[in-house]
Design a protein around this motif. Structure first.
Motif: not given
Length: 689
Positions: A205-208, A232-238, A254-262
């Motif tokens: 989990v990271t940020s832009d 082993h890293v399946e996704h990066v949540l941004v 791989r990458d997904v935005w926080w505002h899209d999934v959370v």
């Protein structure tokens, strides 16, 4: 005859000032004098039963059947010369959910409208989250994590600055029984990669980007470099923090935005209860050499001690506004910025940025804006404030809401303690000086504000339920007034259970040195005075041996800081052909604007100060402690937790390999010190000895 100096640390600095517990706190504190006497007696009679009563403050879905089991490190009958790996368990069979204890139970008790977090961003953006808001956000994040394939036991590395989202995702990871490992937002790709790889994390989990010292700093590219090639890293949540101000490289799939999934996830989530020994987080130690150790903390015991100690030594009250200034990746923030205060239902402040942005008074503004009542910070920041505000915070800022102050990290110098107490606390707010470590999980030694007579620079006594000794190299108690090795002689609930993936290293690092006594030793020196109060003397590895006298860096630094021309000091031992080691003092001047970009100016300043400071230290604590070298520098190398990395100072003088510097708060400090040392060498036409 054994030379006692080989086994003890010399005590040279004397501090006689005392401050009794305020009368109103003696009457009203969560732990008053009568309570303290009773708790000590109960804990001394049966420390396991004491911690059972503390655990009853939490909500348990199922009670434990065995309060504690302990298998110490003993000779292994199956491996000649080897010790067994120690193993501890607390509240075995008990089941609870850590996030429910920190959020849901307060909402269920009708306190959902109470503010849980006041978030302040460095640019000035603000948002308040009530406990009901926090519950909804944590539930959304928990559902999003599940949707990304994260479940019980999976590891998630969180590489974020101090944001509300950092707290939310941390609680969500705990809620679903996964394991979090928080990483300082200023770390390099190499440092992040090590932690992702070592934990085998499925999600980063990271940020832009993040705001730091007034600028939008991109971080996504660093995160990408950290996970490159790690299958082993399946996704990066941004998390979108800086938006269009920073570039955002993207890996589709791989990458997904926080505002899209959370933000779009369901805000209801049925929390499962987990066994008390379920791992909660992995936190990595910092150091100048060697591989960082991933310390594993579990759920029930850790939360018990985090919650009780916060309630006791911060005298937690329903109307408190608590501010722990630590970065969320530091263990202090885990315990006293997330789990301790939230488990006790308090309101907190979290601040994204640096204390000097956009001006040095930012902290005073924040204290005034939110009515902060307990302010917990590091001695290194206090010493920085002393250089910015020698006469104290400007009178234009109302700090009257402060009722308790706290310090953590390194030992606080007596003069810094006095400045903090008098200038920030108005002489009315007790200073709760806490000693503990990543390994201990929660505070071990600290004053209780309604009970303890405070001494500037002393962490005072072990808390009820904790037992500590000061011993020599053989494990025997040293006499009062002598310095020795600080050990813990019985178990405690928040103790780290192991080193991730390397249990033998856990044994060797902490339990093997005094295995015959059963003592835990994590590397700090201390002395116990005639009253029974403890004074931390710093890392044993930092002790300087001058002509057979083992001297504490902390005491020499405290003497230097007591001089009005010195704002901060770091002391280290350097090679000396005559005495074995000599003392080199790196000092930051009290005038914060001195020679900012002029290495030669720092050298001239050092020449002016050397004789003055040598004489001052000799007068304060004795001629044996006089620094041979005084090096005036613009800053000192510090970890993100504010600890001075003294070994790096010695390496810089020797011109040796610096080792692992990934835990530094600001690695550019090393280059500035190197420039000063080079200018010094040019001036003297020879190396710094």
């Amino acid at each position: 005859m054994v030379d006692v100096r080989e086994h003890t640390i010399a005590h040279l600095l004397t501090e006689d000032r005392t401050f009794h517990a305020p009368e109103h706190l003696a009457r009203t504190a969560n732990v008053g004098p009568a309570d303290h006497a009773r708790l000590l007696a109960e804990a001394d009679a049966d420390h396991v039963a004491f911690w059972e009563r503390a655990a009853e403050r939490l909500d348990w879905a199922e009670p434990w059947h065995t309060a504690h089991t302990w298998s110490p490190a003993v000779p292994d009958p199956e491996a000649l010369g080897e010790l067994t790996v120690p193993a501890a368990q607390w509240f075995v069979g008990g089941r609870l959910n850590v996030a429910v204890n920190c959020v849901d139970r307060h909402v269920a008790a009708g306190r959902g409208d109470k503010p849980a977090l006041h978030f302040e961003g460095e640019p000035g953006d603000r948002r308040t989250y009530t406990y009901a808001d926090l519950q909804r956000e944590v539930c959304r994040a928990a559902n999003a994590l599940t949707g990304l394939g994260i479940g019980k036991g999976d590891r998630v590395v969180v590489y974020l600055p101090v944001l509300a989202e950092t707290v939310i995702i941390t609680l969500a990871i705990a809620r679903i029984g996964a394991i979090h490992s928080l990483v300082f937002g200023g770390f390099s790709a190499e440092a992040v990669r090590f932690r992702v790889q070592d934990t085998g994390a499925k999600l980063l989990v990271t940020s832009d980007g993040q705001f730091r010292r007034g600028a939008a700093v991109p971080t996504k590219a660093t995160a990408d470099a950290a996970v490159e090639g790690l299958d082993h890293v399946e996704h990066v949540l941004v998390v979108r923090r800086t938006g269009e101000q920073t570039p955002v490289p993207w890996t589709a799939g791989r990458d997904v935005w926080w505002h899209d999934v959370v933000d779009t996830a369901d805000d209801e989530h049925e929390a499962e209860a987990f066994d008390a020994e379920t791992p909660l987080f992995i936190i990595y130690t910092s150091g100048t050499t060697g591989r960082p150790k991933g310390l594993v903390h579990t759920s029930g015991g850790y939360l018990t001690q985090a919650s009780w100690t916060h309630w006791a030594h911060f005298d937690a009250r329903d109307d408190d506004v608590h501010w722990c200034t630590a970065d969320l990746a530091w263990v202090t923030a885990h315990t006293y910025e997330i789990y301790g205060p939230l488990s006790n239902g308090l309101t907190q402040v979290i601040y994204e940025g640096t204390p000097g942005t956009p001006h040095p008074g930012r902290h005073w503004e924040i204290i005034e804006r939110y009515g902060v009542t307990t302010y917990y910070t590091a001695p290194t920041l206090i010493r920085t404030f002393m250089t910015w505000f020698p006469d104290g915070p400007p009178a234009s800022h109302d700090l009257s809401s402060l009722r308790l102050l706290g310090t953590v990290g390194e030992s606080i110098n007596p003069e810094a303690w006095m400045w903090f107490h008098e200038r920030v606390g108005g002489g009315r707010a007790p200073v709760v000086d806490t000693w503990w470590q990543s390994e201990t999980g929660a505070t071990m030694i600290a004053p209780l504000p309604g009970v303890t007579t405070l001494k500037p620079g002393s962490a005072t006594r072990p808390l009820p339920g904790i037992s500590a000794r000061v011993v020599d190299e053989q494990g025997d108690d040293v006499p009062p007034g002598s310095g020795g090795l600080l050990v813990i002689d019985r178990t405690w609930p928040a103790m780290a259970r192991t080193v991730w993936g390397d249990p033998r290293r856990y044994r060797d690092a902490y339990w093997s040195r005094f295995a015959d006594r059963g003592y835990f030793f994590a590397g700090d020196g201390a002395r116990r005075d005639a009253d029974g109060d403890l004074w931390l003397l710093g890392r044993v590895d930092d002790v300087i041996n001058v002509s057979g006298h083992r001297l504490s860096t902390i005491e020499i630094e405290s003497a230097l800081v007591a001089h009005p021309l010195v704002g901060e000091a770091g002391v280290t031992g350097v090679h000396d052909a005559t005495t074995g080691q000599a003392i080199a003092a790196f000092v930051i001047p009290a005038r914060a604007d001195a020679h900012p970009d002029d290495p030669a100016g720092w050298v001239r300043h050092a020449l002016e100060l050397t004789q003055t400071l040598r004489a001052h230290v000799a007068q304060q604590i004795g001629p044996i402690a006089k620094p041979r070298d005084v090096v005036v520098v613009p800053d000192l190398p510090k970890t993100r937790s504010g600890k001075i990395m003294r070994r790096l100072l010695a390496d810089l003088v020797a011109g040796g390999t610096l080792g692992d510097v990934t835990s530094l708060q600001d690695a550019s400090v090393l280059h500035r010190i190197q420039a000063v040392l080079a200018a010094r060498q040019d001036h003297t036409k020879g190396p710094v000895q």
